[in-house]
Motif scaffolding. Structure first.
Motif, PDB file in Angstrom:
ATOM      1  N   ARG A 273      37.056  17.529  44.382  1.00 27.64           N
ATOM      2  CA  ARG A 273      36.086  18.629  44.344  1.00 27.64           C
ATOM      3  C   ARG A 273      36.061  19.403  45.659  1.00 27.64           C
ATOM      4  O   ARG A 273      35.005  19.841  46.134  1.00 27.64           O
ATOM      5  N   PHE A 274      37.230  19.560  46.245  1.00 29.59           N
ATOM      6  CA  PHE A 274      37.377  20.352  47.457  1.00 29.59           C
ATOM      7  C   PHE A 274      37.558  21.829  47.103  1.00 29.59           C
ATOM      8  O   PHE A 274      37.907  22.179  45.971  1.00 29.59           O
ATOM      9  N   GLU A 275      37.329  22.668  48.111  1.00 26.64           N
ATOM     10  CA  GLU A 275      37.670  24.073  47.961  1.00 26.64           C
ATOM     11  C   GLU A 275      39.191  24.204  47.879  1.00 26.64           C
ATOM     12  O   GLU A 275      39.933  23.324  48.332  1.00 26.64           O
ATOM     13  N   ASP A 276      39.669  25.302  47.295  1.00 26.20           N
ATOM     14  CA  ASP A 276      41.116  25.510  47.170  1.00 26.20           C
ATOM     15  C   ASP A 276      41.804  25.395  48.529  1.00 26.20           C
ATOM     16  O   ASP A 276      41.397  26.056  49.497  1.00 26.20           O
ATOM     17  N   GLY A 277      42.810  24.523  48.605  1.00 25.04           N
ATOM     18  CA  GLY A 277      43.571  24.373  49.835  1.00 25.04           C
ATOM     19  C   GLY A 277      42.921  23.525  50.904  1.00 25.04           C
ATOM     20  O   GLY A 277      43.490  23.336  51.990  1.00 25.04           O
ATOM     21  N   GLU A 278      41.741  22.965  50.618  1.00 23.54           N
ATOM     22  CA  GLU A 278      41.019  22.211  51.648  1.00 23.54           C
ATOM     23  C   GLU A 278      41.727  20.914  52.023  1.00 23.54           C
ATOM     24  O   GLU A 278      41.778  20.537  53.201  1.00 23.54           O
ATOM     25  N   LEU A 279      42.273  20.207  51.035  1.00 21.53           N
ATOM     26  CA  LEU A 279      42.967  18.956  51.335  1.00 21.53           C
ATOM     27  C   LEU A 279      44.199  19.216  52.192  1.00 21.53           C
ATOM     28  O   LEU A 279      44.455  18.496  53.163  1.00 21.53           O
ATOM     29  N   LEU A 280      44.971  20.235  51.854  1.00 23.17           N
ATOM     30  CA  LEU A 280      46.146  20.583  52.645  1.00 23.17           C
ATOM     31  C   LEU A 280      45.746  20.937  54.066  1.00 23.17           C
ATOM     32  O   LEU A 280      46.385  20.489  55.034  1.00 23.17           O
ATOM     33  N   SER A 281      44.698  21.717  54.227  1.00 21.61           N
ATOM     34  CA  SER A 281      44.225  22.090  55.557  1.00 21.61           C
ATOM     35  C   SER A 281      43.795  20.861  56.357  1.00 21.61           C
ATOM     36  O   SER A 281      44.082  20.747  57.558  1.00 21.61           O
ATOM     37  N   THR A 282      43.135  19.928  55.682  1.00 21.73           N
ATOM     38  CA  THR A 282      42.692  18.693  56.348  1.00 21.73           C
ATOM     39  C   THR A 282      43.885  17.875  56.820  1.00 21.73           C
ATOM     40  O   THR A 282      43.904  17.363  57.947  1.00 21.73           O
ATOM     41  N   LEU A 283      44.899  17.751  55.975  1.00 26.08           N
ATOM     42  CA  LEU A 283      46.085  16.974  56.336  1.00 26.08           C
ATOM     43  C   LEU A 283      46.828  17.624  57.512  1.00 26.08           C
ATOM     44  O   LEU A 283      47.343  16.920  58.387  1.00 26.08           O
ATOM     45  N   ARG A 284      46.883  18.933  57.547  1.00 26.67           N
ATOM     46  CA  ARG A 284      47.527  19.614  58.681  1.00 26.67           C
ATOM     47  C   ARG A 284      46.748  19.359  59.972  1.00 26.67           C
ATOM     48  O   ARG A 284      47.353  19.154  61.033  1.00 26.67           O
ATOM     49  N   SER A 285      45.422  19.339  59.874  1.00 24.32           N
ATOM     50  CA  SER A 285      44.601  19.066  61.064  1.00 24.32           C
ATOM     51  C   SER A 285      44.819  17.642  61.555  1.00 24.32           C
ATOM     52  O   SER A 285      44.948  17.403  62.770  1.00 24.32           O
ATOM     53  N   VAL A 286      44.847  16.687  60.623  1.00 24.15           N
ATOM     54  CA  VAL A 286      45.083  15.291  61.007  1.00 24.15           C
ATOM     55  C   VAL A 286      46.467  15.145  61.632  1.00 24.15           C
ATOM     56  O   VAL A 286      46.636  14.440  62.642  1.00 24.15           O
TER      57      VAL A 286
END
Length: 329
Positions: A273-286
């Motif tokens: 239930r993330f915003e579009d692209g939120e998981l990808l953005s999180t993984l790039r930050s990590v």
């Protein structure tokens, strides 16, 4: 036996009135906070208490009687631990987990109601001092082909300020037992300052989605290492059952990812239930954070020291986390 509300607590595990001038605290460099949609066991417990306010109409002051209580997990020396007057009299504690507790009296019989959203227990647990009805007793928390977990909660026979949480893990013919201790005598006021701060340096990290029974259905999980970090991305919804591993280095510097990887990320992103692209953005930050070798080394060293210190071990002793621990609290 009714406990004070969170808004007007007069008792705490640590009695600040006993602090002498020589014991004044030094202001910490970092102040932990609760962040929206990034809830640990502390945030989930507070959120549950807020939702319980809807019950006040039928059960007056129920939410005000609901408190946070602390939990010390995997206690090896139970009798020694409960012999102390309270947790503030024990020199080496982790306080890595919290629950929600309501003290009750049923027909003159004392007990507590416990809820554990941080450990994803999909039921309310009733613990009666005499272990009679409506005492919950043993129940199955997880039942998978390769692993079964059964839980039981009872008051400690020596010190009724503590509830023992027994966990039985069965893998094939191997059975492993653990005992954790929940301090239910007073509200826990240091959930953010202590428990969230402790969780900052855990090696195991995860973002998980679960169904109403507490079973994992999608997410990511990984163990932080000094080098060569990778994560597991998984989905278990209906006929969609898959698990994939990826190196974090693939997500550095806005690198272009294969369409197949992006498709899997999108599937999990939706279930989370993330915003579009939120998981990808999180993984790039990590991935960016993990390139800071000095930071990662220091974080792992701090976690290792805490674990060894609380177990009276030499700080450089190797310690391996439970492989079944999914992101802690």
């Amino acid at each position: 036996m009714q406990m004070p509300s969170l808004e007007n607590l007069s008792l705490a595990e640590k009695d600040h009135d006993k602090t002498t001038p020589q014991e004044t605290r030094q202001e910490p460099l970092y102040k932990p906070v609760l962040r929206s949609k990034k809830l640990t066991c502390v945030g989930l417990a507070i959120e549950l208490i807020n939702k319980w306010r809807e019950l006040d109409e039928e059960f007056p002051n129920f939410s005000k009687s609901s408190i946070l209580v602390s939990c010390e997990q995997e206690v090896l020396m139970v009798e020694e631990y409960v012999a102390a007057e309270g947790p503030d009299n024990i020199s080496r504690v982790d306080k890595e987990h919290v629950m929600v507790c309501v003290n009750v009296i049923i027909d003159g019989r004392p007990g507590v109601i416990l809820a554990d959203p941080g450990y994803h227990v999909p039921r309310i647990i009733t613990v009666m001092m005499d272990e009679e009805d409506p005492h919950t007793g043993w129940f199955t928390q997880l039942d998978l082909p390769k692993c079964r977990k059964d839980f039981c909660y009872i008051f400690n026979e020596i010190n009724s300020n503590y509830v023992e949480w027994h966990e039985k893990k069965t893998k094939g013919s191997k059975i492993h037992m653990e005992t954790s201790l929940i301090y239910v005598a007073r509200p826990y006021l240091e959930g953010i300052n202590v428990t969230i701060r402790r969780n900052l340096v855990y090696e195991t990290r995860s973002i998980l989605a679960r169904n109403e029974n507490g079973y994992l259905i999608a997410g990511i999980v990984f163990e932080i290492r000094e080098t060569d970090n990778e994560f597991t991305l998984f989905m278990d919804v209906g006929d969609k059952k898959w698990k994939s591993k990826y190196k974090f280095c693939l997500f550095e510097n806005d690198a272009v990812l294969p369409e197949q990887v992006l498709a899997k990320l999108a599937e999990v992103n939706t279930v989370l239930r993330f915003e579009d692209g939120e998981l990808l953005s999180t993984l790039r930050s990590v991935a960016t954070v993990l390139t800071d070798h000095m930071f990662v080394t220091q974080m792992l060293a701090i976690n290792k020291f805490i674990l060894s210190y609380n177990r009276n071990e030499i700080p450089d002793v190797e310690y391996q986390e439970d492989e079944n621990q999914e992101g802690g609290t």
